[in-house]
Design an enzyme around this catalytic site. Structure first.
Site, PDB file in Angstrom:
ATOM      1  N   ARG A 299       9.814  -5.390   0.318  1.00 32.38           N
ATOM      2  CA  ARG A 299       8.918  -6.517   0.007  1.00 32.38           C
ATOM      3  C   ARG A 299       9.762  -7.785  -0.159  1.00 32.38           C
ATOM      4  NH1 ARG A 299       6.232  -2.356  -3.405  1.00 32.38           N
ATOM      5  NH2 ARG A 299       4.011  -2.328  -2.903  1.00 32.38           N
TER       6      ARG A 299
ATOM      7  N   ARG B 273      -7.322  -5.591  -7.773  1.00 30.36           N
ATOM      8  CA  ARG B 273      -6.306  -4.615  -8.202  1.00 30.36           C
ATOM      9  C   ARG B 273      -5.557  -5.039  -9.453  1.00 30.36           C
ATOM     10  NH1 ARG B 273      -1.830  -5.003  -3.320  1.00 30.36           N
ATOM     11  NH2 ARG B 273      -0.282  -4.387  -4.830  1.00 30.36           N
TER      12      ARG B 273
ATOM     13  N   HIS C  73       1.362  -6.362  -8.764  1.00 31.47           N
ATOM     14  CA  HIS C  73       2.739  -6.285  -8.270  1.00 31.47           C
ATOM     15  C   HIS C  73       3.726  -6.134  -9.418  1.00 31.47           C
ATOM     16  CE1 HIS C  73       0.818  -7.500  -4.528  1.00 31.47           C
ATOM     17  NE2 HIS C  73       1.773  -6.760  -4.016  1.00 31.47           N
TER      18      HIS C  73
ATOM     19  N   GLU D 187      -4.047  -2.564   5.760  1.00 33.63           N
ATOM     20  CA  GLU D 187      -4.409  -2.652   4.343  1.00 33.63           C
ATOM     21  C   GLU D 187      -5.712  -3.401   4.123  1.00 33.63           C
ATOM     22  OE1 GLU D 187      -1.179  -4.469   2.220  1.00 33.63           O
ATOM     23  OE2 GLU D 187      -0.830  -5.966   3.751  1.00 33.63           O
TER      24      GLU D 187
ATOM     25  N   ARG E 144       9.386  -6.178   5.500  1.00 37.61           N
ATOM     26  CA  ARG E 144       8.030  -6.734   5.591  1.00 37.61           C
ATOM     27  C   ARG E 144       8.110  -8.246   5.457  1.00 37.61           C
ATOM     28  NH1 ARG E 144       3.398  -5.355   1.331  1.00 37.61           N
ATOM     29  NH2 ARG E 144       4.530  -6.839   0.040  1.00 37.61           N
TER      30      ARG E 144
ATOM     31  N   ASP F 257      -3.819  -2.338  -1.276  1.00 38.41           N
ATOM     32  CA  ASP F 257      -4.797  -3.342  -0.864  1.00 38.41           C
ATOM     33  C   ASP F 257      -5.991  -2.715  -0.156  1.00 38.41           C
ATOM     34  OD1 ASP F 257      -3.990  -5.930  -1.733  1.00 38.41           O
ATOM     35  OD2 ASP F 257      -2.209  -5.664  -0.499  1.00 38.41           O
TER      36      ASP F 257
ATOM     37  N   CYS G 218       2.779   3.455   2.654  1.00 37.14           N
ATOM     38  CA  CYS G 218       3.760   2.894   1.704  1.00 37.14           C
ATOM     39  C   CYS G 218       3.100   2.368   0.430  1.00 37.14           C
ATOM     40  CB  CYS G 218       4.592   1.807   2.372  1.00 37.14           C
ATOM     41  SG  CYS G 218       3.623   0.412   2.930  1.00 37.14           S
TER      42      CYS G 218
HETATM   43  C1  PEP Z   1      -0.162  -2.066  -0.276  1.00 39.14           C
HETATM   44  O1  PEP Z   1      -1.032  -2.931  -0.291  1.00 39.14           O
HETATM   45  O2  PEP Z   1      -0.403  -0.847  -0.387  1.00 39.14           O
HETATM   46  C2  PEP Z   1       1.258  -2.443  -0.168  1.00 39.14           C
HETATM   47  C3  PEP Z   1       2.201  -1.538  -0.028  1.00 39.14           C
HETATM   48  O3  PEP Z   1       1.555  -3.750  -0.266  1.00 39.14           O
HETATM   49  P1  PEP Z   1       1.615  -4.572  -1.647  1.00 39.14           P
HETATM   50  O4  PEP Z   1       1.450  -3.601  -2.765  1.00 39.14           O
HETATM   51  O5  PEP Z   1       2.912  -5.275  -1.676  1.00 39.14           O
HETATM   52  O6  PEP Z   1       0.449  -5.509  -1.510  1.00 39.14           O
HETATM   53 MG    MG Z   2      -0.503  -4.935   0.292  1.00 38.49          MG
END
Ligand code: PEP
Ligand code: MG
Length: 584
Positions: free
Chosen positions: A300, A471, A193, A437, A336, A461, A508
């Protein structure tokens, strides 16, 4: 002599500036075993840290001016009293002995118990005293780690390139306020993130540069190339000249794309494509609108929780969401619900104790919200209320099963009922959607699509969980491949489910923000992209120069190959051919 160091570029752009080697307070408490014979020594170490913390507080108290308000003095006295209280002392020593563990871990366990006791207190004032416990614990932890407290300021950070072991999203936001030029971290994967945030706020960044803090010294001149993942240490005059020219050329290229600002995203054969932006905070809308007058496909909300370091109350959330909605001037806003856990924690949750062994698989996102409905309901209320003021949708992250979805929908209905009983204005028809996800959700996309107003694919995810790779772990980032046939099949299943149920399907995750995949996704039937603001015009340029009917056939052919490598080669070829046509 100049040296070249490689890492993983996570946020493109070139930064040139002096290095600032950043030592962050250690937030993850280490846990290790202590042989029984060394327990006494460990207890002595703990007592020495207690004494040092005590001394520090006395020193602060003595330095304070005579006219200091009594409540500030009382605050220091409370901390001193806590340090003298046997609950800290005895409990931690008992933990060292019982579990044969290090003092840091034993203290953390004790603090978790104390926080729980304060949290359960009826009296709201006493409940707030848990903050004092946490501050005192943090001070002792710092003494145990022997790290002096130093908070850098604007003067030290402005225009500098930060070199750190790792950065949390909260650190990154703090550094952005100080106008840093870029950052390099030793750890962290491309989809952490922190990496996404750096892209969103437009700071060039490179992660996974092992031993960066040994290789780079404070004050050294650096060039970082966020696209190539390259750090040039002590560059010579020629390199500086070359990179300054590249910086200029990049700016010029972006200026050309500005012609597409506020032009609709429509393919050559007339298909309108929705192109929205991803944001972390209402303030990001200013940047978004500097590229395009468009809506938000992913807000987010966890950054609000991280910045406030705790669960913000309903009104604080309502005000933040309203600010975002008003800044969008009538364009849609997809909020979200909070996705805390894994690499996104507030200081409060960090202080409450050791993390799960596998936090990405643990109590994260909607799981955590449903476990603590009393903390989640204020968010649901805030979103339902703000939706009465404009085009707002609510999106639920990390759902895995229909049963879980039903529980969430039930809680939303109950929250609506309560708002209705209280005669508080809200949107009874708020649109609710889910992020797809987790592979289980993608495989059940048909069932999800039947019960929801929209779906949004979270590839960050989805790829992590499909390919079993963390990740945020740079060691396995080489395996992170959106073109893996299993991942593409799950994306296709979800798009098809949306088409069948006639509901909007967006994407997204970062895959949507990578121009390399725009034609692929269009060919797979995606009609709604939610992307990082700084790539919005580049993606629009590709959309507006693509013929959907032609792409569908080309992509279908490419996807017949069950090999990521082959798909990549063919897709690169297609992208190259199309870009050549664009140039001519
Ligand atoms: C994702 O998982 O692709 C997503 C957009 O959510 P985040 O990156 O905040 O987990
Ligand atoms: Mg995610």
């Amino acid at each position: 002599m100049s040296i070249l160091i490689n890492g993983i570029g996570v946020s493109s752009g070139i930064a040139i500036g002096e290095a600032y080697v950043y030592s962050r307070e250690q937030k993850v408490v280490r846990e290790y075993k202590i042989p029984v014979a060394q327990q006494e020594q460990e207890i002595r170490r703990f007592k020495a840290a207690l004494a040092q913390a005590h001394e520090q507080l006395h020193e602060i108290k003595n330095k304070i001016a005579a006219d200091t308000p009594p409540d500030i003095l009382a605050f220091i006295d409370t901390h001193l009293l806590m340090l003298e209280d046997p609950t800290f002392d005895d409990g931690t020593i008992a933990n060292i002995k019982k579990y044969s563990r290090n003092a840091e871990w034993a203290l953390q366990l004790q603090s978790k118990r104390l926080v729980k006791i304060f949290n359960e207190m009826e009296d709201p004032y006493l409940r707030t005293r848990k903050d004092d416990v946490l501050h005192v614990v943090r001070r002792i932890q710092r003494c145990l780690a022997d790290t002096p407290e130093h908070v850098p300021d604007d003067r030290e950070l402005k225009g500098r390139i930060i070199i750190a072991d790792d950065l949390t999203p909260a650190d990154t936001l703090m550094l952005q306020h100080h106008k840093i030029a870029g950052f390099v971290t030793e750890f962290g994967g491309p989809l952490s993130h922190t990496a996404i945030l750096s892209k969103n706020i437009g700071i060039p960044a490179i992660v996974g540069v092992h031993h960066a803090r040994q290789l780079i010294k404070n004050g050294e001149m650096l060039i970082i190339d966020g696209e190539q993942g390259m750090v040039v240490n002590s560059p010579d005059k020629r390199s500086l000249k070359q990179y300054r020219a590249l910086q200029k050329a990049e700016t010029a290229r972006k200026v050309l794309l500005y012609d597409l600002k506020n032009v609709p995203a429509v393919t050559l054969d007339g298909k309108a494509i929705t192109l929205h932006g991803n944001i972390d905070r209402p303030e990001d809308i200013k940047t978004l609108r500097s590229f395009d007058d468009t809506g938000v496909g992913l807000y987010r909300t966890e950054m609000l929780f991280i910045e406030k370091n705790t669960n913000p109350d309903e009104d604080t959330q309502f005000k933040a969401y309203k600010r975002a909605l008003f800044r969008l001037k009538g364009k849609p806003l997809t909020i979200r619900t909070v996705d805390l856990g894994a690499d996104k924690e507030t200081q409060e949750t960090i202080d409450q104790g050791p993390m799960a062994h596998n936090p990405a698989m643990g109590l994260r996102a909607i799981r955590r919200c449903m476990k603590e409905p009393e903390s989640f309901i204020p968010q649901l209320r805030a979103i339902l209320r703000v939706a009465a003021l404009g085009p707002v949708r609510m999106m639920i992250p990390m759902l895995t099963s229909i049963e879980e979805l039903h529980q969430v929908l039930y809680l939303i209905e109950r929250t609506k009922q309560r708002l209705h009983d209280q005669k508080i204005r809200f949107d009874a028809n708020l649109q609710v959607g889910a992020m797809i996800e987790v592979p289980a959700a993608a495989l059940s996309a048909d069932a999800f699509a039947k019960q929801l107003d929209f779906l949004s694919i979270g590839t960050n995810d989805l790829i992590q969980y499909t390919l079993a790779l963390d990740r945020i772990d740079d060691e396995v980032s080489y395996l992170y491949n959106p073109l893996n046939p299993a991942v593409l099949q799950l994306i296709q299943l979800t798009i098809n489910a949306g088409i069948k149920a006639r509901i909007p399907i967006s994407l997204c995750g970062e895959m949507a923000s990578n121009p390399q995949y725009t034609r692929l996704l269009l060919g797979m039937g995606l009609e709604y992209f939610s992307v990082q603001a700084n790539v919005m015009l580049e993606i629009k340029n590709i959309i507006n120069n693509s013929s959907l009917s032609k792409l569908r056939g080309q992509i279908k052919k490419i996807l017949e190959h069950q090999s990521a490598h082959k798909t990549e080669t063919l897709l690169n070829q297609l992208n190259q051919d199309e870009s050549e046509k664009l140039k001519n």
